[in-house]
Motif scaffolding. Structure first.
Motif, PDB file in Angstrom:
ATOM      1  N   GLU A 100      14.594  16.726   1.335  1.00 37.09           N
ATOM      2  CA  GLU A 100      15.737  18.073   0.691  1.00 37.09           C
ATOM      3  C   GLU A 100      15.431  16.870  -0.552  1.00 37.09           C
ATOM      4  O   GLU A 100      16.080  18.829  -1.522  1.00 37.09           O
ATOM      5  CB  GLU A 100      17.065  17.759   1.044  1.00 37.09           C
ATOM      6  N   THR A 101      15.502  16.397  -1.271  1.00 33.34           N
ATOM      7  CA  THR A 101      15.282  16.188  -3.052  1.00 33.34           C
ATOM      8  C   THR A 101      14.064  15.094  -2.449  1.00 33.34           C
ATOM      9  O   THR A 101      12.888  14.907  -2.061  1.00 33.34           O
ATOM     10  CB  THR A 101      16.260  15.577  -2.666  1.00 33.34           C
ATOM     11  N   ILE A 102      13.643  14.775  -4.464  1.00 35.37           N
ATOM     12  CA  ILE A 102      12.373  13.689  -4.518  1.00 35.37           C
ATOM     13  C   ILE A 102      13.295  12.225  -4.540  1.00 35.37           C
ATOM     14  O   ILE A 102      14.242  12.684  -4.207  1.00 35.37           O
ATOM     15  CB  ILE A 102      12.910  13.736  -6.012  1.00 35.37           C
ATOM     16  N   GLY A 103      12.267  12.052  -3.636  1.00 36.29           N
ATOM     17  CA  GLY A 103      12.405  10.533  -3.424  1.00 36.29           C
ATOM     18  C   GLY A 103      12.034   9.151  -4.261  1.00 36.29           C
ATOM     19  O   GLY A 103      10.592  10.050  -4.567  1.00 36.29           O
ATOM     20  N   LYS A 104      12.883   8.644  -4.488  1.00 40.39           N
ATOM     21  CA  LYS A 104      11.680   7.042  -5.827  1.00 40.39           C
ATOM     22  C   LYS A 104      11.346   6.618  -4.760  1.00 40.39           C
ATOM     23  O   LYS A 104      12.209   5.744  -4.053  1.00 40.39           O
ATOM     24  CB  LYS A 104      13.300   7.150  -6.955  1.00 40.39           C
ATOM     25  N   TYR A 105      10.333   5.337  -5.216  1.00 37.54           N
ATOM     26  CA  TYR A 105       9.603   4.223  -3.589  1.00 37.54           C
ATOM     27  C   TYR A 105       8.617   3.393  -4.914  1.00 37.54           C
ATOM     28  O   TYR A 105       8.377   4.132  -5.893  1.00 37.54           O
ATOM     29  CB  TYR A 105       8.904   5.456  -2.838  1.00 37.54           C
ATOM     30  N   ASN A 106       9.087   2.477  -4.204  1.00 38.01           N
ATOM     31  CA  ASN A 106       7.767   1.564  -4.585  1.00 38.01           C
ATOM     32  C   ASN A 106       6.815   1.435  -3.974  1.00 38.01           C
ATOM     33  O   ASN A 106       6.440   2.649  -3.148  1.00 38.01           O
ATOM     34  CB  ASN A 106       9.074  -0.962  -4.493  1.00 38.01           C
ATOM     35  N   LEU A 107       6.169   0.437  -4.712  1.00 42.53           N
ATOM     36  CA  LEU A 107       4.723   1.218  -4.029  1.00 42.53           C
ATOM     37  C   LEU A 107       4.133  -0.592  -3.749  1.00 42.53           C
ATOM     38  O   LEU A 107       4.114  -1.655  -4.338  1.00 42.53           O
ATOM     39  CB  LEU A 107       3.750   1.169  -5.543  1.00 42.53           C
ATOM     40  N   ASP A 108       3.419  -0.734  -1.907  1.00 43.90           N
ATOM     41  CA  ASP A 108       2.700  -1.657  -2.024  1.00 43.90           C
ATOM     42  C   ASP A 108       1.651  -1.493  -0.869  1.00 43.90           C
ATOM     43  O   ASP A 108       1.407   0.076  -1.636  1.00 43.90           O
ATOM     44  CB  ASP A 108       3.582  -2.611  -0.855  1.00 43.90           C
ATOM     45  N   PHE A 109       0.754  -2.186  -1.408  1.00 43.95           N
ATOM     46  CA  PHE A 109      -1.054  -1.860  -0.494  1.00 43.95           C
ATOM     47  C   PHE A 109      -1.413  -2.647   0.782  1.00 43.95           C
ATOM     48  O   PHE A 109      -0.796  -3.933   0.682  1.00 43.95           O
ATOM     49  CB  PHE A 109      -1.685  -1.918  -1.346  1.00 43.95           C
ATOM     50  N   ASN A 110      -1.297  -2.029   1.998  1.00 38.01           N
ATOM     51  CA  ASN A 110      -1.928  -3.200   3.150  1.00 38.01           C
ATOM     52  C   ASN A 110      -3.214  -3.330   3.574  1.00 38.01           C
ATOM     53  O   ASN A 110      -3.806  -3.597   4.290  1.00 38.01           O
ATOM     54  CB  ASN A 110      -1.214  -2.466   4.635  1.00 38.01           C
ATOM     55  N   GLY A 111      -3.893  -2.856   2.358  1.00 33.59           N
ATOM     56  CA  GLY A 111      -5.563  -2.613   2.806  1.00 33.59           C
ATOM     57  C   GLY A 111      -6.325  -1.993   3.158  1.00 33.59           C
ATOM     58  O   GLY A 111      -7.172  -1.666   2.542  1.00 33.59           O
ATOM     59  N   THR A 112      -5.525  -0.796   3.497  1.00 29.92           N
ATOM     60  CA  THR A 112      -6.151   0.567   3.538  1.00 29.92           C
ATOM     61  C   THR A 112      -4.941   1.897   2.938  1.00 29.92           C
ATOM     62  O   THR A 112      -6.090   2.526   2.902  1.00 29.92           O
ATOM     63  CB  THR A 112      -5.923   0.988   5.228  1.00 29.92           C
ATOM     64  N   ASN A 113      -3.732   1.619   3.367  1.00 29.14           N
ATOM     65  CA  ASN A 113      -3.105   2.528   2.355  1.00 29.14           C
ATOM     66  C   ASN A 113      -2.034   2.143   1.445  1.00 29.14           C
ATOM     67  O   ASN A 113      -1.635   0.743   1.424  1.00 29.14           O
ATOM     68  CB  ASN A 113      -2.404   3.413   3.702  1.00 29.14           C
ATOM     69  N   PHE A 114      -1.469   2.587   0.581  1.00 28.17           N
ATOM     70  CA  PHE A 114      -0.654   2.688  -0.474  1.00 28.17           C
ATOM     71  C   PHE A 114       0.618   2.824   0.032  1.00 28.17           C
ATOM     72  O   PHE A 114       0.615   3.871   0.675  1.00 28.17           O
ATOM     73  CB  PHE A 114      -0.883   3.139  -2.278  1.00 28.17           C
ATOM     74  N   LEU A 115       1.567   2.173   0.428  1.00 27.78           N
ATOM     75  CA  LEU A 115       3.034   1.986   0.692  1.00 27.78           C
ATOM     76  C   LEU A 115       3.773   2.726   0.419  1.00 27.78           C
ATOM     77  O   LEU A 115       4.007   1.697  -1.372  1.00 27.78           O
ATOM     78  CB  LEU A 115       2.900   0.677   1.982  1.00 27.78           C
ATOM     79  N   LEU A 116       4.448   3.758   0.104  1.00 28.45           N
ATOM     80  CA  LEU A 116       5.986   4.137  -0.076  1.00 28.45           C
ATOM     81  C   LEU A 116       6.893   3.760   0.626  1.00 28.45           C
ATOM     82  O   LEU A 116       6.890   3.493   1.046  1.00 28.45           O
ATOM     83  CB  LEU A 116       6.146   5.598  -0.350  1.00 28.45           C
TER      84      LEU A 116
END
Length: 150
Positions: A100-116
Motif C-alpha cells: 500500500e505504501t513505502i515502508g521505512k525499516y531499520n536494518l539488521d543482519f542474521n549471518g545470511t540475510n539483511f533483516l528489515l
C-alpha cells in the motif's frame, strides 16, 4: 546497523538477500535505486529542537528478472555515494515499497540475510506529556490530540 557494519557484512557475502519483518524475502531481482543521506530537523512536542541524520537505501523491484545486485556492486554504490556525500558511520534506514505504501525499516543482519526490522514512533518529550509512565509504551505516542503536550 551502521554503514561500517553493512560494508563488513557485504565483503563476506556471495549474494545479497533482504528479509521483511514477516519473514518473506524481498524478490531477488531488487535494485538499490538510492543511497543517500537524509537529515530531519524538527521540534518535538516538548519544544526541543532536534536533528537526526541517517543513510538511506531505497530498494525497488521491477520486472528485470535477469539482473541481480551482487555484494561488490552495492559496496561500489555505497563508496561512490560516500565520496559525494561524505557519510559518517551513521545508522542505515531502508525504504521498500509495500503493498500500500513505502515502508521505512531499520536494518539488521542474521549471518545470511539483511533483516528489515520494524521502526516505531516514540515520544521524545515524555516528561512534557503528562501521561503516567506505565501507560507509555514504545508503540504509543504521547502526542495524540488529547494528550495535552502539543
Amino acid at each position: 546497523m551502521k554503514l561500517s557494519e553493512i560494508k563488513n557484512h557485504l565483503s563476506k557475502l556471495d549474494k545479497i538477500a533482504f528479509q521483511l519483518p514477516n519473514g518473506e524475502l524481498v524478490p531477488s531481482h531488487f535494485h538499490v535505486t538510492e543511497v543517500g543521506k537524509i537529515t530531519k530537523d524538527f521540534i518535538d512536542c516538548g519544544g526541543v529542537v532536534r536533528s537526526e541524520t541517517v543513510i538511506n537505501f531505497q530498494l525497488w523491484e521491477a520486472n528485470d528478472y535477469d539482473h541481480r545486485l551482487h555484494p561488490e556492486k552495492l559496496v561500489h554504490i555505497i563508496e561512490l555515494s560516500d565520496r559525494i556525500f561524505k557519510f559518517d558511520d551513521l545508522e542505515i534506514e531502508v525504504e521498500y515499497q509495500g503493498k500500500e505504501t513505502i515502508g521505512k525499516y531499520n536494518l539488521d543482519f542474521n549471518g545470511t540475510n539483511f533483516l528489515l526490522t520494524n521502526k516505531a514512533t516514540a515520544c521524545l518529550a515524555i516528561d512534557a506529556c503528562g501521561i503516567p509512565e506505565e501507560k507509555v509504551t514504545e508503540e504509543s505516542s504521547c502526542c495524540s490530540p488529547s494528550s495535552g503536550c502539543c
